[in-house]
Design an enzyme around this catalytic site. Structure first.
Site, PDB file in Angstrom:
ATOM      1  N   LYS A 270      40.767  24.777  31.185  1.00 32.12           N
ATOM      2  CA  LYS A 270      40.585  23.996  32.419  1.00 32.12           C
ATOM      3  C   LYS A 270      40.117  22.581  32.055  1.00 32.12           C
ATOM      4  O   LYS A 270      40.470  22.091  30.973  1.00 32.12           O
ATOM      5  CB  LYS A 270      39.640  24.724  33.372  1.00 32.12           C
ATOM      6  CG  LYS A 270      40.087  26.184  33.587  1.00 32.12           C
ATOM      7  CD  LYS A 270      39.433  26.883  34.728  1.00 32.12           C
ATOM      8  CE  LYS A 270      40.004  28.289  34.855  1.00 32.12           C
ATOM      9  NZ  LYS A 270      39.446  29.044  35.961  1.00 32.12           N
TER      10      LYS A 270
ATOM     11  N   ASN B 110      42.541  29.447  28.919  1.00 34.11           N
ATOM     12  CA  ASN B 110      42.742  28.296  29.806  1.00 34.11           C
ATOM     13  C   ASN B 110      41.427  27.532  29.839  1.00 34.11           C
ATOM     14  O   ASN B 110      40.479  27.971  30.481  1.00 34.11           O
ATOM     15  CB  ASN B 110      43.141  28.799  31.205  1.00 34.11           C
ATOM     16  CG  ASN B 110      43.216  27.657  32.211  1.00 34.11           C
ATOM     17  OD1 ASN B 110      43.172  26.484  31.851  1.00 34.11           O
ATOM     18  ND2 ASN B 110      43.329  28.015  33.493  1.00 34.11           N
TER      19      ASN B 110
ATOM     20  N   GLU C 181      46.158  36.765  38.694  1.00 29.33           N
ATOM     21  CA  GLU C 181      44.755  36.365  38.725  1.00 29.33           C
ATOM     22  C   GLU C 181      44.254  36.419  40.167  1.00 29.33           C
ATOM     23  O   GLU C 181      44.515  35.485  40.954  1.00 29.33           O
ATOM     24  CB  GLU C 181      44.594  34.937  38.204  1.00 29.33           C
ATOM     25  CG  GLU C 181      45.009  34.753  36.773  1.00 29.33           C
ATOM     26  CD  GLU C 181      44.369  33.499  36.159  1.00 29.33           C
ATOM     27  OE1 GLU C 181      43.619  33.655  35.202  1.00 29.33           O
ATOM     28  OE2 GLU C 181      44.596  32.398  36.668  1.00 29.33           O
TER      29      GLU C 181
ATOM     30  N   GLY D  88      36.116  33.090  37.702  1.00 29.63           N
ATOM     31  CA  GLY D  88      34.838  32.395  37.521  1.00 29.63           C
ATOM     32  C   GLY D  88      33.693  32.986  38.314  1.00 29.63           C
ATOM     33  O   GLY D  88      32.644  32.358  38.446  1.00 29.63           O
TER      34      GLY D  88
ATOM     35  N   GLU E 137      44.060  27.324  40.949  1.00 28.34           N
ATOM     36  CA  GLU E 137      43.378  26.045  41.211  1.00 28.34           C
ATOM     37  C   GLU E 137      44.389  24.946  41.529  1.00 28.34           C
ATOM     38  O   GLU E 137      44.098  24.029  42.298  1.00 28.34           O
ATOM     39  CB  GLU E 137      42.479  25.689  40.008  1.00 28.34           C
ATOM     40  CG  GLU E 137      41.252  26.595  39.981  1.00 28.34           C
ATOM     41  CD  GLU E 137      40.755  26.968  38.594  1.00 28.34           C
ATOM     42  OE1 GLU E 137      41.052  26.259  37.630  1.00 28.34           O
ATOM     43  OE2 GLU E 137      40.056  27.998  38.499  1.00 28.34           O
TER      44      GLU E 137
ATOM     45  N   HIS F 242      48.734  27.919  38.576  1.00 27.04           N
ATOM     46  CA  HIS F 242      47.380  28.492  38.527  1.00 27.04           C
ATOM     47  C   HIS F 242      46.763  28.341  39.919  1.00 27.04           C
ATOM     48  O   HIS F 242      47.027  27.356  40.623  1.00 27.04           O
ATOM     49  CB  HIS F 242      46.544  27.751  37.476  1.00 27.04           C
ATOM     50  CG  HIS F 242      45.209  28.389  37.271  1.00 27.04           C
ATOM     51  ND1 HIS F 242      44.160  28.187  38.131  1.00 27.04           N
ATOM     52  CD2 HIS F 242      44.775  29.271  36.343  1.00 27.04           C
ATOM     53  CE1 HIS F 242      43.122  28.908  37.727  1.00 27.04           C
ATOM     54  NE2 HIS F 242      43.471  29.579  36.645  1.00 27.04           N
TER      55      HIS F 242
ATOM     56  N   SER G 276      37.596  36.583  35.168  1.00 29.43           N
ATOM     57  CA  SER G 276      36.350  37.094  34.576  1.00 29.43           C
ATOM     58  C   SER G 276      36.578  38.133  33.482  1.00 29.43           C
ATOM     59  O   SER G 276      35.829  39.107  33.396  1.00 29.43           O
ATOM     60  CB  SER G 276      35.417  37.628  35.672  1.00 29.43           C
ATOM     61  OG  SER G 276      35.077  36.595  36.573  1.00 29.43           O
TER      62      SER G 276
HETATM   63  P1  13P Z   1      37.614  33.039  34.309  1.00 35.88           P
HETATM   64  O1  13P Z   1      37.973  33.856  33.096  1.00 35.88           O
HETATM   65  O2  13P Z   1      36.579  31.984  34.028  1.00 35.88           O
HETATM   66  O3  13P Z   1      37.295  33.891  35.485  1.00 35.88           O
HETATM   67  O4  13P Z   1      38.926  32.202  34.710  1.00 35.88           O
HETATM   68  C1  13P Z   1      40.133  32.864  34.796  1.00 35.88           C
HETATM   69  C2  13P Z   1      41.193  31.855  34.908  1.00 35.88           C
HETATM   70  O5  13P Z   1      41.277  31.135  35.885  1.00 35.88           O
HETATM   71  C3  13P Z   1      42.136  31.732  33.784  1.00 35.88           C
HETATM   72  O6  13P Z   1      43.231  30.969  34.121  1.00 35.88           O
END
Ligand code: 13P
Length: 249
Positions: A11, A9, A167, A173, A98, A96, A212
């Site tokens: 982003k 992803n 997640e 992150g 976010e 997701h 992560s």
């Molecule tokens: P990270 O791997 O940067 O923690 O992000 C995970 C994520 O949100 C994947 O959709």
């Protein structure tokens, strides 16, 4: 036996030049020595680059990060599932964290987005996860149940044509991950919820872990029986790290 799946992803990252380079490196590096299925969810504006950078016979597949619940019409700024299908997308992320937290997307519309994706031949990757506050107050399982049950309660959703992703929001992150055992418990919980509704789908559905995931923790996470691969954020922007994660799935 479920074939593992690793999805990057990206982003809201990248540039035209960087995207082209990364896709080129990945389409060479993701080859038949890698046993899992691999996808990357790129920003909408780079889908065109992705469509042409990744050949039809490539093992790398393409997806988007969200989709409109609507088919077509006066919905300024939205992108429909049919448009994503036009660009050769195989996957689309739905819900997701976010999208849920920053853009206030709720279960009801996420179920509609899931249906829109399925109707157009895309595989939705429906994401769930608890916040740090939920985690600390012991609410993980009730939060996940609510998010998953929204999907299960809709009879039109084809449970055999989707991917689920767990997640934990506190792990995204942050460099923190759920321990493999902790993540496995949640994955079993999710699979059991699906089982109540549809036994065949519960056996078949792939449940990805995200938060992560890096080359050095991927093996332990993917080694868990109910973790069928990963949803990778930061590390998917680095071709070497992403390919290394794929090799572990
Ligand atoms: P990270 O791997 O940067 O923690 O992000 C995970 C994520 O949100 C994947 O959709």
């Amino acid at each position: 036996m479920r074939q593992p799946l690793v999805v990057g992803n990206w982003k809201m990252n990248g540039s035209l030049a960087k995207t082209g380079d990364l896709l080129h490196t990945l389409s060479v590096g993701i080859n038949d020595k890698i046993a899992c299925e691999v996808g990357v969810c790129v920003p909408f504006v780079y889908l065109n680059v992705a469509k042409f950078a990744v050949s039809d016979d490539s093992l790398l597949t393409i997806g988007a990060q969200t989709v409109s619940e609507y088919d077509a019409g006066a919905y300024t700024g939205e992108v429909s599932a049919r448009m994503l299908a036009d660009f050769g997308c195989s996957w689309v992320l739905v819900g997701h964290s976010e999208r849920r937290t920053i853009f206030n997307e709720k279960n009801k519309e996420l179920v509609k987005k899931t249906l829109a994706a399925q109707k157009n031949g895309l595989t939705p990757i429906y994401c769930v996860g608890e916040t740090e506050a939920d985690y600390k107050s012991g609410e993980t399982f009730s939060v996940i149940a609510e998010q998953i049950n929204a999907l299960l309660n809709c009879d039109e959703v084809d449970l055999t044509q989707l991917v689920l992703a767990y997640e934990p929001v506190w792990a995204i992150g942050t460099g923190l991950t759920a321990s493999p055992e902790e993540a496995q418990k949640v994955h079993v919980f999710i699979r059991d919820l699906v089982k109540v509704k549809n036994v065949e789908a519960a056996v078949k559905v792939r449940i990805l872990y995200g938060g992560s995931v890096k080359p050095d923790n991927a093996l332990a996470l993917f080694g868990q029986e109910d973790i069928d691969g990963g949803l990778i954020g930061g590390a998917s922007l680095d071709a070497k790290a992403f390919i290394s994660i794929c090799q572990k799935a």
